[in-house]
Design a protein around this motif. Sequence first.
Motif, short mmCIF file in Angstrom:
data_model
loop_
_atom_site.label_atom_id
_atom_site.label_comp_id
_atom_site.label_asym_id
_atom_site.label_seq_id
_atom_site.Cartn_x
_atom_site.Cartn_y
_atom_site.Cartn_z
N VAL A 189 -2.62 -14.01 9.47
CA VAL A 189 -1.20 -14.13 9.82
C VAL A 189 -0.55 -12.76 9.90
CG1 VAL A 189 1.05 -14.89 8.95
CG2 VAL A 189 -0.89 -16.48 8.95
N TYR A 190 -0.88 -11.88 8.94
CA TYR A 190 -0.19 -10.59 8.87
C TYR A 190 -0.88 -9.47 9.65
CZ TYR A 190 3.05 -12.49 5.51
OH TYR A 190 4.04 -13.24 4.92
N ALA A 191 -2.12 -9.69 10.09
CA ALA A 191 -2.83 -8.66 10.86
C ALA A 191 -2.06 -8.23 12.12
CB ALA A 191 -4.23 -9.15 11.22
N PRO A 192 -1.51 -9.18 12.92
CA PRO A 192 -0.76 -8.75 14.11
C PRO A 192 0.46 -7.91 13.78
CG PRO A 192 -1.32 -11.08 14.25
CD PRO A 192 -1.63 -10.65 12.86
N PHE A 193 1.13 -8.23 12.67
CA PHE A 193 2.33 -7.46 12.30
C PHE A 193 1.96 -6.04 11.87
CE2 PHE A 193 3.48 -11.92 11.64
CZ PHE A 193 4.68 -11.98 12.32
N VAL A 194 0.82 -5.91 11.19
CA VAL A 194 0.34 -4.57 10.84
C VAL A 194 0.00 -3.79 12.09
CG1 VAL A 194 -1.47 -3.27 9.67
CG2 VAL A 194 -0.51 -5.32 8.58
N ALA A 195 -0.66 -4.46 13.06
CA ALA A 195 -1.04 -3.80 14.31
C ALA A 195 0.19 -3.39 15.12
CB ALA A 195 -1.94 -4.72 15.13
N LEU A 196 1.19 -4.27 15.18
CA LEU A 196 2.41 -3.98 15.93
C LEU A 196 3.22 -2.85 15.31
CD1 LEU A 196 3.58 -7.60 16.85
CD2 LEU A 196 2.66 -5.87 18.40
N GLY A 197 3.00 -2.64 14.02
CA GLY A 197 3.72 -1.56 13.33
C GLY A 197 3.25 -0.18 13.74
N GLY A 198 2.14 -0.12 14.45
CA GLY A 198 1.64 1.17 14.90
C GLY A 198 0.93 1.92 13.81
N PRO A 199 0.39 3.09 14.16
CA PRO A 199 -0.33 3.90 13.17
C PRO A 199 0.59 4.30 12.01
CG PRO A 199 -0.72 4.70 15.40
CD PRO A 199 0.40 3.71 15.49
N GLN A 200 0.05 4.22 10.81
CA GLN A 200 0.80 4.62 9.63
C GLN A 200 0.08 5.76 8.95
OE1 GLN A 200 2.02 1.37 7.01
NE2 GLN A 200 1.64 -0.12 8.63
N PRO A 201 0.84 6.68 8.35
CA PRO A 201 0.18 7.78 7.62
C PRO A 201 -0.65 7.23 6.46
CG PRO A 201 2.53 7.70 7.12
CD PRO A 201 2.30 6.76 8.26
N TRP A 202 -1.78 7.86 6.20
CA TRP A 202 -2.65 7.40 5.11
C TRP A 202 -1.91 7.58 3.79
CZ3 TRP A 202 -6.87 4.57 5.16
CH2 TRP A 202 -7.62 4.44 3.98
N PRO A 203 -1.79 6.52 2.98
CA PRO A 203 -1.05 6.63 1.73
C PRO A 203 -1.73 7.53 0.72
CG PRO A 203 -2.20 4.52 1.87
CD PRO A 203 -2.35 5.17 3.20
N GLN A 204 -0.98 7.97 -0.25
CA GLN A 204 -1.53 8.81 -1.29
C GLN A 204 -2.47 8.00 -2.17
OE1 GLN A 204 1.46 11.02 -3.41
NE2 GLN A 204 2.48 11.71 -1.54
N LEU A 205 -3.22 8.70 -2.99
CA LEU A 205 -4.29 8.08 -3.77
C LEU A 205 -3.77 6.96 -4.68
CD1 LEU A 205 -7.25 8.00 -4.59
CD2 LEU A 205 -6.74 9.75 -6.33
N ASP A 206 -2.62 7.15 -5.30
CA ASP A 206 -2.14 6.13 -6.22
C ASP A 206 -1.84 4.82 -5.49
OD1 ASP A 206 0.01 7.19 -4.86
OD2 ASP A 206 1.35 7.27 -6.60
N ALA A 207 -1.32 4.91 -4.26
CA ALA A 207 -1.05 3.71 -3.48
C ALA A 207 -2.34 3.04 -3.01
CB ALA A 207 -0.16 4.03 -2.28
N VAL A 208 -3.33 3.85 -2.63
CA VAL A 208 -4.62 3.30 -2.22
C VAL A 208 -5.27 2.54 -3.37
CG1 VAL A 208 -6.96 3.87 -1.46
CG2 VAL A 208 -5.00 5.05 -0.46
N LEU A 209 -5.25 3.17 -4.55
CA LEU A 209 -5.83 2.51 -5.72
C LEU A 209 -5.07 1.24 -6.07
CD1 LEU A 209 -6.59 5.61 -8.00
CD2 LEU A 209 -8.21 4.26 -6.64
N ALA A 210 -3.75 1.27 -5.89
CA ALA A 210 -2.95 0.07 -6.16
C ALA A 210 -3.33 -1.07 -5.22
CB ALA A 210 -1.46 0.39 -6.02
N LEU A 211 -3.54 -0.76 -3.94
CA LEU A 211 -3.92 -1.79 -2.97
C LEU A 211 -5.31 -2.36 -3.28
CD1 LEU A 211 -2.67 -0.07 0.31
CD2 LEU A 211 -1.73 -2.14 -0.73
N VAL A 212 -6.24 -1.47 -3.61
CA VAL A 212 -7.58 -1.93 -3.96
C VAL A 212 -7.53 -2.79 -5.23
CG1 VAL A 212 -9.88 -1.21 -4.70
CG2 VAL A 212 -8.72 0.02 -2.85
N GLY A 213 -6.73 -2.36 -6.20
CA GLY A 213 -6.60 -3.13 -7.44
C GLY A 213 -6.00 -4.49 -7.19
N LEU A 214 -5.01 -4.56 -6.31
CA LEU A 214 -4.40 -5.85 -5.98
C LEU A 214 -5.42 -6.81 -5.38
CD1 LEU A 214 -0.96 -4.78 -4.48
CD2 LEU A 214 -1.29 -6.29 -6.45
#
Length: 312
Positions: A189-214
């Motif tokens: 459901v959310y994949a198209p909205f992420v794609a339509l949002g265009g390229p996003q800057p790679w988040p910092q390490l703490d945010a990446v770890l938070a996403l993986v942890g989630l």
Amino acid sequence: MSRRGWLLLLAVGVIWGIPYLLIKIAVTEVTPVTVVFVRTAVGALLLLPFAIRGGGLRTLRGHWPAVLGFAVLEIVLPWILLSNAERTLSSSTTGLLVATVPIAAVVLGRLVGDRRPVALVRWVGLLVGLGGVALLLGPGAAGGDPWAVAQVLLAALGYASAPIIADRALRDVPAIPLTATCLAITALVYAPFVALGGPQPWPQLDAVLALVGLGALCTALAFVLFFRLIVEVGAARSTLVAYLNPVVAVALGALVLDEAITVTVLAATALILLGSAAASRRPRDAAPPPPDEPADLEGTRMADGVTGATPA
């Protein structure tokens, strides 16, 4: 409960109190839509082997309308609402507001035709819990953003509604394939909205770890442990994790994010937890649930209250 039951209860209670902290960290770097997409995609991929061993999609045959309704009310809508709300709300306030699920469940039960007598203590609990919510809605207590509070309460309403579908239409569906499918549906459901949002800057390490942890800890591992908890202690007792989540959320918010634990927060915590416990209290003369039969993880099936722990 057995020692194993207590350990599982504490583990799930702690793990499902962590998402509010991780969401707060993640939304400082990426959009709420990205948070939900990554979390559900990671969780679905990790649960896929268990789902295949548990029967895969064929176990959902004839249940797809209920599966879609369950997914929308349990994951698709609540997780985007929570992620968006935490852009302004503290993680501790979000966790406390979600703890109102048992209160919402009492009201919804009356609306959908439950005519069993409700003890006075449950109505008192309802009012006490609402008093705690009122404290969080006071001037300055919720970051001055009533819409954010409304989004969390709507998420709690979804968490309270989904078990009704599970109880009426999904009792015979294995839990792991159901969960993996619901997570995959949400990611799609959310994949198209992420794609339509265009390229996003790679988040910092703490945010990446938070996403993986989630995705890995708070979704895939948490659901596996929760289903083992149900097998060990039964569905009714497993919902006790709902009273540990907000305590963990408040503690982590203070320790990691330096969120203030004010007198208002402490009072709201006490009122909401006491009110929720009283509102969800079962009558003493209610018929006891049938004893749990031994089962392996893949054989675990939906049971009354299986979603009562409100995974954030």
